[in-house]
Design an enzyme around this catalytic site. Structure first.
Site, PDB file in Angstrom:
ATOM      1  N   ASP A   1      12.119  -0.596 -10.601  1.00 37.53           N
ATOM      2  CA  ASP A   1      10.738  -0.329 -10.198  1.00 37.53           C
ATOM      3  C   ASP A   1      10.212  -1.596  -9.525  1.00 37.53           C
ATOM      4  OD1 ASP A   1       8.026  -0.019  -9.988  1.00 37.53           O
ATOM      5  OD2 ASP A   1       7.764   0.925 -11.935  1.00 37.53           O
TER       6      ASP A   1
ATOM      7  N   SER B   1       4.481  -6.150 -14.342  1.00 34.23           N
ATOM      8  CA  SER B   1       3.081  -5.975 -13.975  1.00 34.23           C
ATOM      9  C   SER B   1       2.102  -6.696 -14.885  1.00 34.23           C
ATOM     10  CB  SER B   1       2.744  -4.488 -13.947  1.00 34.23           C
ATOM     11  OG  SER B   1       2.911  -3.921 -15.225  1.00 34.23           O
TER      12      SER B   1
ATOM     13  N   HIS C   1       6.986  -0.185 -17.329  1.00 33.38           N
ATOM     14  CA  HIS C   1       5.717   0.529 -17.106  1.00 33.38           C
ATOM     15  C   HIS C   1       5.691   1.893 -17.807  1.00 33.38           C
ATOM     16  CE1 HIS C   1       2.685   2.705 -14.604  1.00 33.38           C
ATOM     17  NE2 HIS C   1       2.065   1.544 -14.724  1.00 33.38           N
TER      18      HIS C   1
ATOM     19  N   HIS D   1       5.477  -4.104  -7.932  1.00 33.68           N
ATOM     20  CA  HIS D   1       4.648  -5.304  -7.740  1.00 33.68           C
ATOM     21  C   HIS D   1       5.322  -6.373  -6.883  1.00 33.68           C
ATOM     22  CE1 HIS D   1       1.290  -4.208 -10.377  1.00 33.68           C
ATOM     23  NE2 HIS D   1       2.214  -3.485 -10.995  1.00 33.68           N
TER      24      HIS D   1
ATOM     25  N   ASN E   1      -4.693  -5.170  -7.275  1.00 31.47           N
ATOM     26  CA  ASN E   1      -3.268  -5.248  -6.914  1.00 31.47           C
ATOM     27  C   ASN E   1      -3.073  -5.275  -5.393  1.00 31.47           C
ATOM     28  OD1 ASN E   1      -2.372  -5.093  -9.630  1.00 31.47           O
ATOM     29  ND2 ASN E   1      -2.822  -2.901  -9.591  1.00 31.47           N
TER      30      ASN E   1
ATOM     31  N   GLU F   1      11.732  -3.167 -14.357  1.00 24.71           N
ATOM     32  CA  GLU F   1      10.830  -3.505 -13.254  1.00 24.71           C
ATOM     33  C   GLU F   1      11.397  -4.743 -12.571  1.00 24.71           C
ATOM     34  OE1 GLU F   1       6.586  -3.901 -14.135  1.00 24.71           O
ATOM     35  OE2 GLU F   1       6.770  -2.355 -15.654  1.00 24.71           O
TER      36      GLU F   1
ATOM     37  N   LYS G   1      -0.211  -0.914  -4.209  1.00 27.29           N
ATOM     38  CA  LYS G   1      -0.390  -2.351  -4.533  1.00 27.29           C
ATOM     39  C   LYS G   1      -0.522  -3.112  -3.204  1.00 27.29           C
ATOM     40  CE  LYS G   1       0.891  -0.975  -8.756  1.00 27.29           C
ATOM     41  NZ  LYS G   1      -0.115  -0.263  -9.517  1.00 27.29           N
TER      42      LYS G   1
HETATM   43  C1  LIG Z   1       5.299  -1.244 -12.476  1.00 23.09           C
HETATM   44  C2  LIG Z   1       4.529  -0.047 -12.036  1.00 23.09           C
HETATM   45  N1  LIG Z   1       5.202   1.082 -11.730  1.00 23.09           N
HETATM   46  C3  LIG Z   1       4.571   2.182 -11.322  1.00 23.09           C
HETATM   47  C4  LIG Z   1       3.188   2.208 -11.185  1.00 23.09           C
HETATM   48  C5  LIG Z   1       2.512   3.472 -10.754  1.00 23.09           C
HETATM   49  O1  LIG Z   1       2.074   3.368  -9.434  1.00 23.09           O
HETATM   50  P1  LIG Z   1       0.824   4.215  -8.907  1.00 23.09           P
HETATM   51  O2  LIG Z   1      -0.388   3.396  -9.203  1.00 23.09           O
HETATM   52  O3  LIG Z   1       1.090   4.361  -7.459  1.00 23.09           O
HETATM   53  O4  LIG Z   1       0.818   5.503  -9.624  1.00 23.09           O
HETATM   54  C6  LIG Z   1       2.459   1.064 -11.474  1.00 23.09           C
HETATM   55  C7  LIG Z   1       0.987   1.074 -11.318  1.00 23.09           C
HETATM   56  O5  LIG Z   1       0.234   0.746 -12.165  1.00 23.09           O
HETATM   57  C8  LIG Z   1       3.132  -0.091 -11.928  1.00 23.09           C
HETATM   58  O6  LIG Z   1       2.459  -1.190 -12.263  1.00 23.09           O
END
Ligand SMILES: Cc1ncc(COP(=O)(O)O)c(C=O)c1O
Length: 387
Positions: free
Chosen positions: A207, A182, A134, A210, A48, A178, A241
């Site tokens: 969120d 992702s 997520h 990405h 990522n 999101e 990421k």
């Molecule tokens: C859409 C999304 N939100 C939150 C997270 C969580 O982030 P972190 O890896 O910093 O815990 C991720 C990570 O996989 C993600 O893909």
């Protein structure tokens, strides 16, 4: 004798039979997007680190300098003695970058998601969440005790139906989505969601994990790219990421941030993010907002264009996440293993990360992949009949 309750062997066997068993692989980066996976040299297509910043000299230098100055750990939660000046400086920059009043840093994006969802709503409230959201957002919703309903992925019409049905039945309604999804690499219809949110007087949490670093003139993510940051109540993101570091954050108005400082368990009861991660994220953010950041975004677009054999330089959005949907878990594992033999690392993505029967390979392109590496991947996928 072992108590039967703690014997998970039959459950693990069950996962194995369903092609759902996971095991840890050992990864060691070598050069560019090459790496050793369990000792075998491969081209890496599952990172990522979209702009390749995790090994940028300035980002590394930032981390090293902070470690020398502050040590390897904050050694306490932020409310006790872990709150060094690196936090407030980065929180100011993040807030500005995301077009919000304030920001609050957490040890991970996952923890930021738990905190924000669970402190924004409670028993008397409702959450309407995109079905592809997520795992951290689902978990946050569960912790909040709010009533949870799901709307069809990227379907504002379905969201509207739910809002019409439930508006008035709850104290407040929080919509969650999101921005750049992702596992599917598609983008939320944010303008339409914002319109609905305004019309029904609901709240919106985005969120942006990405999309940041990638979308918008300064890589600020989807809401700022569309000039909608002031219409999104809470934006959360991660440094793990495109920022090439670790840690997460929530950006929102002052009172929301102050409430999280006073209520979010994943903020209060955990050691502050390590100084090296905060400083690495700060250096990465400087780069992302500079000419070099713009150049890296162009290079990423060039690589995506190269993959699709189409000039996407002027498109508002093109995704570095490219899902190759295969279907069954067993077939996906098989294809992934063949690719690995050819020196391509593309692990199978399976349930529960994606729905059952929708297993896939998730290609993630970065600014530092070379054109010949992308060609090699495409040729291999074509030979296997999956592209
Ligand atoms: C859409 C999304 N939100 C939150 C997270 C969580 O982030 P972190 O890896 O910093 O815990 C991720 C990570 O996989 C993600 O893909």
């Amino acid at each position: 004798m072992k108590k039967a309750y703690f014997d998970f062997s039959s459950r693990l066997q069950d996962l194995q039979e369903k092609s759902l068993l996971r095991r840890l692989r050992e990864f060691k980066p070598t050069e560019g997007m090459s790496a050793l996976f369990d000792g075998k040299e491969s081209i890496h297509f599952s990172s990522n680190d979209y702009l390749g910043l995790s090994r940028h000299p300035m980002v590394i230098e930032g981390a090293v300098k902070a470690t020398k100055e502050y040590g390897t750990s904050c050694s306490a939660s932020r409310l006790i003695s872990g709150n060094n000046p690196l936090f407030s400086a980065l929180e100011r920059t993040v807030a500005q970058w995301k077009g919000k009043q304030k920001a609050l840093i957490f040890p991970s994006g996952y923890m930021a998601a738990l905190a924000s969802v669970s402190s924004l709503v409670g028993k008397a409230d409702m959450i309407l969440m995109d079905s592809f959201s997520h795992a951290s957002l689902w978990e946050g919703a569960r912790l909040s005790h709010a009533t949870l309903r799901v709307f069809d992925h990227n379907e504002p019409k379905n969201l509207k139906k739910l809002l019409e049905r439930y508006a008035g039945d709850f104290k407040k309604i929080l919509i969650i989505t999101e921005s750049l999804f992702s596992m599917d690499g598609d983008i939320a219809p944010l303008e339409e969601i914002v319109e609905l949110k305004e019309h029904f007087e609901a709240y919106l949490l985005l969120d942006d994990a990405h999309a940041e670093g990638i979308l918008g003139e300064n890589g600020g993510g989807l809401a700022t790219a569309l000039d909608l940051a002031d219409k999104v109540d809470v934006i959360l993101g991660t440094f793990s990421k495109a920022l090439g570091s670790q840690g997460g954050y929530v950006a929102a108005e002052q009172s929301i941030i102050d409430w999280m400082i006073n209520s979010a368990k994943s903020f209060i009861f955990t050691t502050a993010l390590s100084p090296s991660c905060v400083a690495a994220a700060a250096s990465a953010l400087d780069i992302i907002q500079s000419k070099e950041g713009a150049m890296l975004r162009r290079k990423l677009k060039d690589n995506i264009s190269h993959f699709f054999e189409e000039n996407l330089a002027n498109s508002f959005f093109c995704s570095p996440i490219i899902p190759i949907k295969i279907g069954t878990e067993s077939k996906t594992i098989e294809v992934s293993a063949i690719l690995e033999q050819k020196g391509i690392y593309l692990p199978p993505i399976r349930y529960p990360t994606v729905p059952r029967g929708e297993a896939r390979l998730r290609i993630s392109l970065t600014a530092i992949h070379r054109a010949d590496q992308i060609d090699y991947l495409k040729e291999a996928l074509k030979k296997l009949g999956v592209l």
